[in-house]
Design an enzyme around this catalytic site. Structure first.
Site, short mmCIF file in Angstrom:
data_model
loop_
_atom_site.label_atom_id
_atom_site.label_comp_id
_atom_site.label_asym_id
_atom_site.label_seq_id
_atom_site.Cartn_x
_atom_site.Cartn_y
_atom_site.Cartn_z
N THR A 178 0.86 -1.24 -0.17
CA THR A 178 0.07 -0.18 -0.05
C THR A 178 0.81 1.27 -0.20
O THR A 178 0.51 2.32 0.41
CB THR A 178 -1.09 -0.10 1.15
N GLU A 232 0.31 2.86 -12.50
CA GLU A 232 -0.96 3.37 -12.14
C GLU A 232 -1.56 4.80 -12.80
O GLU A 232 -2.85 4.70 -12.89
CB GLU A 232 -1.33 3.21 -10.53
N ARG A 258 4.01 2.62 -2.61
CA ARG A 258 4.04 2.91 -3.86
C ARG A 258 4.41 2.04 -4.80
O ARG A 258 5.09 1.09 -4.64
CB ARG A 258 5.04 4.27 -4.04
N HIS A 315 -5.60 2.37 -5.55
CA HIS A 315 -5.13 3.56 -4.61
C HIS A 315 -6.31 4.25 -3.67
O HIS A 315 -6.52 5.37 -3.78
CB HIS A 315 -4.34 4.48 -5.46
N GLN A 316 -6.74 3.39 -2.92
CA GLN A 316 -7.95 3.92 -2.21
C GLN A 316 -7.59 3.62 -0.82
O GLN A 316 -8.49 4.01 0.11
CB GLN A 316 -9.30 3.02 -2.32
N ASP A 373 -2.52 -1.94 -3.62
CA ASP A 373 -3.25 -0.72 -3.57
C ASP A 373 -2.45 0.18 -4.59
O ASP A 373 -3.26 1.23 -5.00
CB ASP A 373 -3.63 0.02 -2.12
P1 NAD Z 1 6.48 7.97 6.99
O1 NAD Z 1 7.49 9.01 6.50
O2 NAD Z 1 6.07 8.54 8.40
O3 NAD Z 1 7.30 6.71 7.15
C1 NAD Z 1 8.26 6.02 6.19
C2 NAD Z 1 9.15 5.09 6.96
O4 NAD Z 1 9.90 4.61 6.04
C3 NAD Z 1 10.20 5.84 7.87
O5 NAD Z 1 10.44 5.42 8.76
C4 NAD Z 1 11.62 5.94 6.94
O6 NAD Z 1 12.68 5.74 7.55
C5 NAD Z 1 11.20 4.60 6.28
N1 NAD Z 1 12.24 4.42 5.22
C6 NAD Z 1 12.61 5.35 4.29
N2 NAD Z 1 13.73 4.89 3.50
C7 NAD Z 1 13.71 3.43 3.80
C8 NAD Z 1 14.34 2.23 3.23
N3 NAD Z 1 14.91 2.45 2.19
N4 NAD Z 1 14.32 1.24 3.57
C9 NAD Z 1 13.20 0.72 4.52
N5 NAD Z 1 12.47 1.94 5.43
C10 NAD Z 1 12.90 3.15 4.90
O7 NAD Z 1 5.54 7.84 5.92
P2 NAD Z 1 4.17 7.07 6.18
O8 NAD Z 1 3.20 8.30 6.39
O9 NAD Z 1 4.11 6.21 7.03
O10 NAD Z 1 3.84 6.70 4.52
C11 NAD Z 1 4.78 5.55 4.09
C12 NAD Z 1 4.54 5.61 2.53
O11 NAD Z 1 3.07 5.17 2.57
C13 NAD Z 1 4.50 7.01 1.96
O12 NAD Z 1 5.80 7.36 1.49
C14 NAD Z 1 3.52 6.81 0.56
O13 NAD Z 1 4.31 6.59 -0.35
C15 NAD Z 1 2.47 5.52 1.17
N6 NAD Z 1 1.09 6.07 1.25
C16 NAD Z 1 0.21 5.60 0.60
C17 NAD Z 1 -0.94 5.83 0.55
C18 NAD Z 1 -2.28 5.16 0.09
O14 NAD Z 1 -3.18 5.83 -0.13
N7 NAD Z 1 -2.12 3.86 -0.65
C19 NAD Z 1 -1.29 6.87 1.43
C20 NAD Z 1 -0.43 7.73 2.31
C21 NAD Z 1 1.05 7.12 2.24
#
Ligand code: NAD
Length: 335
Positions: free
Chosen positions: A232, A263, A234, A295-296, A258
């Site tokens: 979920t 996409e 990217r 992507h929901q 998701d």
């Molecule tokens: P966040 O920044 O709070 O957490 C991301 C975590 O990933 C951090 O702890 C960071 O240290 C870690 N990270 C960075 N690079 C890394 C690597 N190379 N290997 C392992 N871990 C690594 O972000 P979040 O709010 O938890 O969101 C995470 C991701 O979820 C976003 O970047 C976004 O792409 C995705 N997202 C998807 C949806 C959706 O609707 N599907 C919605 C919001 C976010």
């Protein structure tokens, strides 16, 4: 400020209209995605508001800069679609919504895990057809299973909490261990150990050069046969070709997505009257053990309210101070 808002659907407009009431900003909505072809629509605006599949590349930024745009506000947490170095060089500030509802995405992740495991999507269709047979619907207890969480930031942390509640053994990989997860008793391991030990792997890291195709053919060879893989985060964190091969060979027992690397040409649109000309995506849809949502994961009332309010707040603060509130910059990312 006048804000050109790209990739909007009626639901975006409802939440943004409510959040901007009384702010003095003027929002101009476009259904089109932001791209080289559409960026002229932003002429006359002071700021541009973009979403996950808008392509905010160097050429688009140069064109926006020439129109006097000084601020890009993203209606998302992820910012992999923005060329931050180009934005900095042009003096364009980029702001995002860092945490609109980690619960929305975490809960959707669990929805995918539970539906795939107990085959709810298949049971739903069977029962509607008067087929009450159970053959083919066998699941497993989540309690006692090992779940590997990649990325334990805001969303990953909530996922860990929920999984712990199910009685799972949670292990994690992150560049920076999260103290709240350590307090929960979660063990951090390297990726290879996580791949080898997990019955379920769920991805919550951002898309960066380091995580691009993190799940590739080599990673799959290390996983338990029949592993459940959930993404979920990217799309491009997964190499979709490798995953299709893994599904055909039975290495992957269940796949929940998701997000999908290509996409942008599919998601958020009603294409039901057309055929899908993406053969890889079409192949994915043929597997009974693959569940895809478009992507929901973010799509809850609470999340949309937060996204709209933070986005408008980002513009207001920039207007008052000349600085973006939740700024994303090359320097901050490098830290
Ligand atoms: P966040 O920044 O709070 O957490 C991301 C975590 O990933 C951090 O702890 C960071 O240290 C870690 N990270 C960075 N690079 C890394 C690597 N190379 N290997 C392992 N871990 C690594 O972000 P979040 O709010 O938890 O969101 C995470 C991701 O979820 C976003 O970047 C976004 O792409 C995705 N997202 C998807 C949806 C959706 O609707 N599907 C919605 C919001 C976010």
């Amino acid at each position: 400020m006048q804000i050109a808002v790209f990739s909007t659907k009626p639901y975006d407009r409802r939440f943004l209209d409510a959040a901007s009431a009384g702010s003095g900003h003027r929002l101009i909505y476009f259904e089109a995605k932001l791209s080289v072809e559409t960026c002229d629509l932003a002429a006359g605006a002071d700021a541009v508001c973009a979403f996950v599949n808008d392509d905010v590349n160097a050429e688009v930024l140069a064109s926006l800069s020439a129109k006097g745009i000084k601020l890009i506000v993203l209606r998302s947490a992820g910012f992999n679609n923005v060329d931050l170095a180009a934005a900095k060089a042009l003096g364009i500030a980029v702001a995002r919504v860092p945490a609109y509802s980690p619960h929305a995405v975490a809960e959707h992740t669990l929805a995918l895990i539970l539906a795939l495991n107990r085959k709810t999507h298949r049971a739903y269709n069977r029962v509607r057809e008067g087929n009450f047979a159970l053959e083919g619907l066998l699941g497993f207890d989540l309690a006692g299973k090992t779940v590997g969480v990649v990325g334990t930031g805001k969303i990953g942390e909530v996922v860990c909490k929920i999984l712990a509640g199910f009685g799972c053994k949670v292990i994690a990989y992150d560049l920076q261990p999260n103290p709240a997860c350590l307090d929960m008793g979660i063990t951090y391991v390297e990726t290879n150990e996580l791949f080898a030990a997990s019955d379920i792997i769920t991805l919550h890291c951002p898309l960066t050069p380091a995580t691009h195709h993190l799940i590739n053919e080599a990673a799959l060879t290390r996983m338990k046969p029949g592993v459940m893989l959930i993404n979920t985060s990217r799309g491009a964190v997964i190499d979709t070709h490798a995953v299709v091969k893994g599904l055909k060979e039975g290495v992957i027992g269940n796949l929940g997505l998701d997000v999908y690397e290509e996409e942008a040409d599919l998601f958020f649109e009603d294409l039901s009257g057309r055929f899908i000309d993406d053969d890889v995506f079409a192949r994915l849809l043929t597997f009974p053990n693959v569940l895809i949502t478009g992507h929901q994961a973010f799509f809850t009332k609470e999340a949309l309210t937060n996204i709209a309010e933070t986005t408008i707040g980002n513009v207001t603060i920039f207007e008052r101070t000349g600085r973006a509130m939740h700024e994303v910059s090359v320097e901050k990312i490098a830290r």
